[in-house]
Design a protein around this motif. Sequence first.
Motif: not given
Length: 265
Positions: A261, A263-264
């Motif tokens: 989560e 860096d997505g």
Amino acid sequence: MDELDARADRAQRAARDGGAVARRAFRTGIAVETKGGKTDVVTQADKDAQRRVVERIRGAFPDEPIVGEEEDERKSVPESGPAWVVDPIDGTNNFVRNVPVWATAVAAVRDGEPVAAANYLPALDDCYAADDETASRNGEEISVSQRDDPETCTVCPTFWWDYDARDEYAAAARAIVTRFGDLRRYGSMQVVLSYVADGSLDGVITNKRANPWDSVAGAHLVRMAGGTVTDLDGNEWRHDSEGLVASNGHVHDAVLEAAREIDGR
């Protein structure tokens, strides 16, 4: 004593001896220099401790390469043959602020994989060590925690983010506090990996590529204590992996989700 036992013994001796050098300089007002940035600091104690560690290793294994953070030692782990990975003071920012949470780390590797390791915390006089079968603290065998409910677990974001990536640090903190019972940050990757190994922490995350001197010894400790260490894809972690996700194994999926989560992913 066979060769592997000799390497495990030498890792402990080198870590303890180098740590003793650093300990004598701790809380003495030692001068601080910066390297790559305002918080990337180094002291004469780092350099002196590394020299002592290197001396101890070369006293028994004179021809083997040494990867070390300071001075002219090589900076990458060779993919074949034996080598050593050294960090004289992991947590120098704690060291210079008189905080006793820092470690002298030594790992023996072969063909790029650790086979023995020691993390000595001189200010606390705790020595974490591992051979190719077990991990210990001060001579007593240790193991990772058995917690399997994320809401009872404590997880640590580690390996510091630069100023231009502080949004990733915020994302790491958010990912932890929305999944787990609590968050800690200690300022030393080798220390927090040691704490996963002895069950004090349940997980450690970063999306960054950790330097080998900051990570190899601790990752080996976690594995030998029964834990899991992977990259961000869930593959077995190596010294050149992108990201580092360590856990007790029972909550690894949740710890891995938190790491992704950042860096997505």
